[in-house]
Scaffold this active site. Structure first.
Site, short mmCIF file in Angstrom:
data_model
loop_
_atom_site.label_atom_id
_atom_site.label_comp_id
_atom_site.label_asym_id
_atom_site.label_seq_id
_atom_site.Cartn_x
_atom_site.Cartn_y
_atom_site.Cartn_z
N LYS A 259 4.58 9.64 8.62
CA LYS A 259 4.32 9.16 10.05
C LYS A 259 5.31 9.67 11.09
O LYS A 259 5.19 10.86 11.48
CB LYS A 259 4.38 7.47 9.74
CG LYS A 259 3.30 7.03 8.93
CD LYS A 259 2.87 5.70 9.18
CE LYS A 259 2.10 4.95 8.07
NZ LYS A 259 0.57 4.83 8.48
N ASP B 24 9.46 2.92 -0.47
CA ASP B 24 8.45 3.57 0.13
C ASP B 24 8.62 3.47 1.92
O ASP B 24 8.22 2.20 2.17
CB ASP B 24 6.86 3.18 -0.20
CG ASP B 24 5.94 3.88 0.81
OD1 ASP B 24 6.37 4.46 1.56
OD2 ASP B 24 4.72 3.64 0.28
N TYR C 114 0.75 -1.21 0.03
CA TYR C 114 -0.03 0.01 0.08
C TYR C 114 0.83 1.20 0.07
O TYR C 114 1.98 1.26 0.60
CB TYR C 114 -0.94 -0.05 1.21
CG TYR C 114 -1.82 1.21 1.28
CD1 TYR C 114 -3.04 1.18 0.36
CD2 TYR C 114 -1.59 2.13 2.26
CE1 TYR C 114 -3.82 2.54 0.57
CE2 TYR C 114 -2.25 3.20 2.58
CZ TYR C 114 -3.66 3.28 1.68
OH TYR C 114 -4.33 4.36 1.76
C1 LIG Z 1 3.97 2.35 3.24
C2 LIG Z 1 2.91 3.43 3.06
N1 LIG Z 1 2.96 4.27 2.35
C3 LIG Z 1 2.03 5.40 2.15
C4 LIG Z 1 0.99 5.36 3.23
C5 LIG Z 1 0.21 6.33 2.86
O1 LIG Z 1 0.40 7.38 4.02
P1 LIG Z 1 -0.96 8.51 4.30
O2 LIG Z 1 -1.95 7.70 5.05
O3 LIG Z 1 -0.36 9.73 5.42
O4 LIG Z 1 -1.23 9.02 2.77
C6 LIG Z 1 1.09 4.62 4.08
C7 LIG Z 1 -0.03 4.66 5.36
O5 LIG Z 1 -0.16 3.84 6.05
C8 LIG Z 1 1.83 3.45 4.09
O6 LIG Z 1 1.81 2.73 5.19
#
Ligand SMILES: Cc1ncc(COP(=O)(O)O)c(C=O)c1O
Length: 428
Positions: free
Chosen positions: A267, A239, A144
């Site tokens: 985060k 990511d 994700y």
């Molecule tokens: C690995 C990863 N990338 C991107 C995101 C998206 O981040 P946001 O919820 O701050 O848009 C998340 C959210 O949990 C994530 O776990």
């Protein structure tokens, strides 16, 4: 457990907010029941509006790695906000944050702050497309990367939890530009690059998957992807929205010794405030506007209060030994849970990275998305509710990693294992 006030709030919310929540996984859809509403949080604990206390293994989905409401972070926020909440002109804290990130993560020679992980990943693939002049993005089943159109193709996290890995509203023409392959499958990656390597702008990966429960890379897998990207002129994008500053100070790339071309964060660097960032090689990042033509912008990006919270959190986790202790605590918890399951004869397995863990109702090992999906969802559901009744809050989904913080000590872990022993014995 009395949850009358939470119930009343959820009833009002459902009429006004889709599903009653501002982010889907909070809704308890896959585990059943209703979410509780938080009143406040401190250290390893969440307190709900009915006065119940929970040991929190969600940690606001990752940011609270140093525990909730740390006085150092609150003080930085309070001091900063007295000078104003947003300026719309540059501020010294943005420079401090860029210096901190580029120092901690050497692959990021330049960095741009945004407001969420989703914005960070969207921006990173725009850069990958902009600098390569190619259009295809490769991602992994069950990973994700936020809710950007290009990522809602066989995605993990909430979309997986709700059984909607592809979303209506994403044009086929755009989804067709995203190719997904299985995580930890060396051959699938080689074959894809062999066939279409010259079309691939970038490959984006959660180096440790935290959105399909918690799956670690096989030995040499990330290196294999690094080599394929280099050979075929595609950008490797890590990511690290979840793993960054958690599994090691320098994130998964430091833990596994891989240098990606671009990285995304969120985060922890916001310390609980809405923040994201993307960064990478200077030659690529220098092509972002206004120094280059690849456009990306944000009214509140680099917000001073968010920078203050993030910098104060980074100061806490830069203390020597922070991540070693987080790793030791994660093992302590997971070993305790596995022992409790064995005593009750429940098929159960954990996966672990420092500060992150996966819980599976099946025997190990778990190395692929298929392995993760084979966990017994009905048992997870019973376990989740049993733990909640005993004051332990786990992620309300079998497809989300759990999170530890430095505030989870012996007492919290002992309470959690004792609760698990009781739930497992009811299940066995
Ligand atoms: C690995 C990863 N990338 C991107 C995101 C998206 O981040 P946001 O919820 O701050 O848009 C998340 C959210 O949990 C994530 O776990």
């Amino acid at each position: 457990m009395n949850q009358n006030r939470s119930h009343a709030l959820f009833t009002r919310a459902q009429d006004l907010i889709p599903g009653g929540v501002n982010s889907p996984v909070r809704a308890f859809k896959s585990v059943g029941g209703e979410p509780f509403f938080a009143q406040r949080a401190e250290g390893a604990y969440l307190f709900d509006v009915d006065g119940n206390r929970y040991i929190d293994y969600v940690g606001s989905w990752g940011p609270m790695v140093a525990g909730h409401a740390r006085p150092e972070v609150l003080a930085a926020v309070e001091t900063t906000m007295r000078d104003g909440l947003s300026f719309g002109v540059p501020n010294a804290l943005e420079v401090e944050m860029a210096e901190a990130i580029t120092h901690i993560v050497p692959s990021c020679e330049m960095v741009r702050m945004v407001n969420s992980g989703t914005e960070a990943t969207l921006s990173a693939i725009r850069v990958a497309r902009g600098v390569t002049g190619r259009t295809r993005i490769v991602k992994f089943e069950g990973c994700y990367h936020g809710h950007g159109d290009s990522f809602l193709v066989k995605a993990g996290s909430g979309v997986m939890t709700l059984g909607l890995p592809n979303s209506p509203g994403v044009p086929d023409a755009l989804a067709d530009l995203t190719t997904t392959i299985p995580y930890n499958d060396f051959e699938a990656a080689s074959a894809l690059f062999e066939a279409t390597g010259d079309e691939i702008a970038g490959l984006i990966i959660e180096p440790i998957v935290g959105n399909a429960n918690c799956i670690l890379p096989r030995d040499g897998y990330l290196q294999h992807l690094r080599e394929l990207c280099t050979r075929h002129g595609a950008l490797l994008i890590f990511d690290e929205v979840m793993t960054g500053f958690r599994v090691a100070l320098g994130g998964a790339q430091a833990r596994y010794g891989i240098t990606p071309d671009l990285s995304t964060f969120g985060k922890i660097i916001g310390g609980g405030m809405p923040v994201g960032a993307y960064g990478g090689k200077r030659e690529y990042m220098a092509q972002v506007a206004p120094s280059g033509p690849i456009y990306q912008a944000g009214t509140l990006s680099g917000n001073p209060v968010a920078m203050a919270a993030g910098l104060a959190t980074l100061a806490l986790i830069r203390e020597p030994g922070f991540h070693d202790e987080l790793e030791r605590r994660t093992h302590q918890l997971c070993d305790g849970l596995e022992a409790a399951a064995r005593e009750a004869n429940v098929a159960f397995h954990t996966t672990r990275a420092p500060g992150m863990f996966g819980l599976y109702f099946r025997e190990g090992p778990v190395e692929t998305f298929e392995d993760a999906k084979a966990s017994d969802a009905a048992k997870f559901k019973r376990f989740f509710h049993g733990m909640l009744e005993r004051g332990v809050y786990l992620a309300p989904s079998a497809f989300e990693a759990g999170f530890m913080s430095s505030a989870h000590g012996d007492a919290e872990i002992a309470h959690t294992v004792k609760a698990a022993r009781s739930v497992f014995s009811d299940m066995g």
